[in-house]
Design an enzyme around this catalytic site. Sequence first.
Site, PDB file in Angstrom:
ATOM      1  N   GLY A  88       0.842  -1.209   0.000  1.00 45.72           N
ATOM      2  CA  GLY A  88       0.000   0.000   0.000  1.00 45.72           C
ATOM      3  C   GLY A  88       0.868   1.247   0.000  1.00 45.72           C
ATOM      4  O   GLY A  88       0.562   2.241   0.653  1.00 45.72           O
ATOM      5  N   ILE A 120      -1.411  -1.866  -5.653  1.00 48.66           N
ATOM      6  CA  ILE A 120      -2.145  -2.405  -6.810  1.00 48.66           C
ATOM      7  C   ILE A 120      -2.157  -1.400  -7.964  1.00 48.66           C
ATOM      8  O   ILE A 120      -2.705  -1.662  -9.021  1.00 48.66           O
ATOM      9  CB  ILE A 120      -3.599  -2.817  -6.448  1.00 48.66           C
ATOM     10  CG1 ILE A 120      -4.313  -1.678  -5.715  1.00 48.66           C
ATOM     11  CG2 ILE A 120      -3.627  -4.094  -5.644  1.00 48.66           C
ATOM     12  CD1 ILE A 120      -5.813  -1.888  -5.588  1.00 48.66           C
ATOM     13  N   ASP A 141      -0.942  -7.167  -4.786  1.00 48.01           N
ATOM     14  CA  ASP A 141      -2.220  -7.110  -4.077  1.00 48.01           C
ATOM     15  C   ASP A 141      -1.988  -7.650  -2.659  1.00 48.01           C
ATOM     16  O   ASP A 141      -1.606  -8.813  -2.491  1.00 48.01           O
ATOM     17  CB  ASP A 141      -3.218  -7.981  -4.867  1.00 48.01           C
ATOM     18  CG  ASP A 141      -4.551  -8.116  -4.165  1.00 48.01           C
ATOM     19  OD1 ASP A 141      -4.704  -7.599  -3.038  1.00 48.01           O
ATOM     20  OD2 ASP A 141      -5.447  -8.753  -4.762  1.00 48.01           O
ATOM     21  N   TYR A 161     -14.975   0.070   9.464  1.00 50.93           N
ATOM     22  CA  TYR A 161     -13.534   0.307   9.552  1.00 50.93           C
ATOM     23  C   TYR A 161     -13.051   0.117  10.997  1.00 50.93           C
ATOM     24  O   TYR A 161     -12.044  -0.565  11.252  1.00 50.93           O
ATOM     25  CB  TYR A 161     -13.269   1.723   9.061  1.00 50.93           C
ATOM     26  CG  TYR A 161     -11.859   2.234   9.181  1.00 50.93           C
ATOM     27  CD1 TYR A 161     -10.817   1.667   8.455  1.00 50.93           C
ATOM     28  CD2 TYR A 161     -11.572   3.353   9.983  1.00 50.93           C
ATOM     29  CE1 TYR A 161      -9.533   2.187   8.543  1.00 50.93           C
ATOM     30  CE2 TYR A 161     -10.296   3.874  10.060  1.00 50.93           C
ATOM     31  CZ  TYR A 161      -9.279   3.286   9.352  1.00 50.93           C
ATOM     32  OH  TYR A 161      -8.009   3.799   9.426  1.00 50.93           O
TER      33      TYR A 161
END
Length: 316
Positions: free
Chosen positions: A9, A36, A53, A143
């Site tokens: 990320g 990604i 990923d 979340y």
Amino acid sequence: MQKSILILGACGQIGTELTLALRELYGNEQVVASDIREGTDSLMNSGPFELLDATNYEAIEDVIMYHEIEEVYLMAAMLSATAEKFPERAWNLNMNSLFNVLNLAKEKKIEKLFWPSSIAVFGPNTPKDNTPQSTIMEPSTVYGISKQSGERWCSYYYHKFGVDVRSVRYPGLISWKTLPGGGTTDYAIEIYHAALEKASYTCFLNEDVKLPMMFMDDAIRATIKLMDCNPEKISVRSSYNLAAMSFSPADISASIKKHIPNFKVSYSPDFRQGIAETWPSSIDDSKAKEDWGWESKFNLENTTVEMLKHLPSQSH
Ligand code: AKB
């Protein structure tokens, strides 16, 4: 010290700045960025990058083996506002990516792991002011539920399998290099862009909802400091409370108006107001201070100065 690091990320709001900071510290070739999608020019051109990923265990394992990675920072996640729209996708991304790296550490494929938690782990029944390290945690967002579960799993893997996983509960993060995406605290970045572009902003939160916030430089410093710290000093293996400042939309508007006097703000709260109302107003981070010497450097006033100084060259 030479060590090889993988950021999952890496092209997001935190990942971009973390990658650049780690490359500066440990050398460009030592820090592999992955995501990604591709990131900013400065990230893509300063060191190795892998399209990856974070939910794909085998793909992560291949990259770890190929680059002989020792440390992983997992920064891929779906944030609070987007997660409310795609609950299962959020749960799958936020939890599967964490299990992947926890299991890779358990299998001794990596030595150390950073995973970010958030003030979203707290909920409407948590004490709002100076929220303690250990307290009632009944998150009411998708979340928040994923972050609270993640904290329990980190603690479990540490105690059960000796996995060296480290974590902080980030407040809302304010930065100028990369835009955030899908968070409730994103208004505190949008507002600076709008102030510079059109001297007006319509805020999606009410003027008086006060939330814990932090300038990105502080967040990156905290992350690297915790990862560098002697493991014996780390008494919290779920996630550390971390604080710098707390302010409301009215406070940040007033701070911007000192520099742009004709700046106008109106308020049109949406569903994110409901999320913000369940989060703390301020955080007690004494445990992080005590254990590994955490200290913030940026308050609202010097954050505003930095944002208004750097944003024009970035996007205007
Ligand atoms: C969000 O608003 O979702 C994030 C966070 C506080 O974790 N910035």
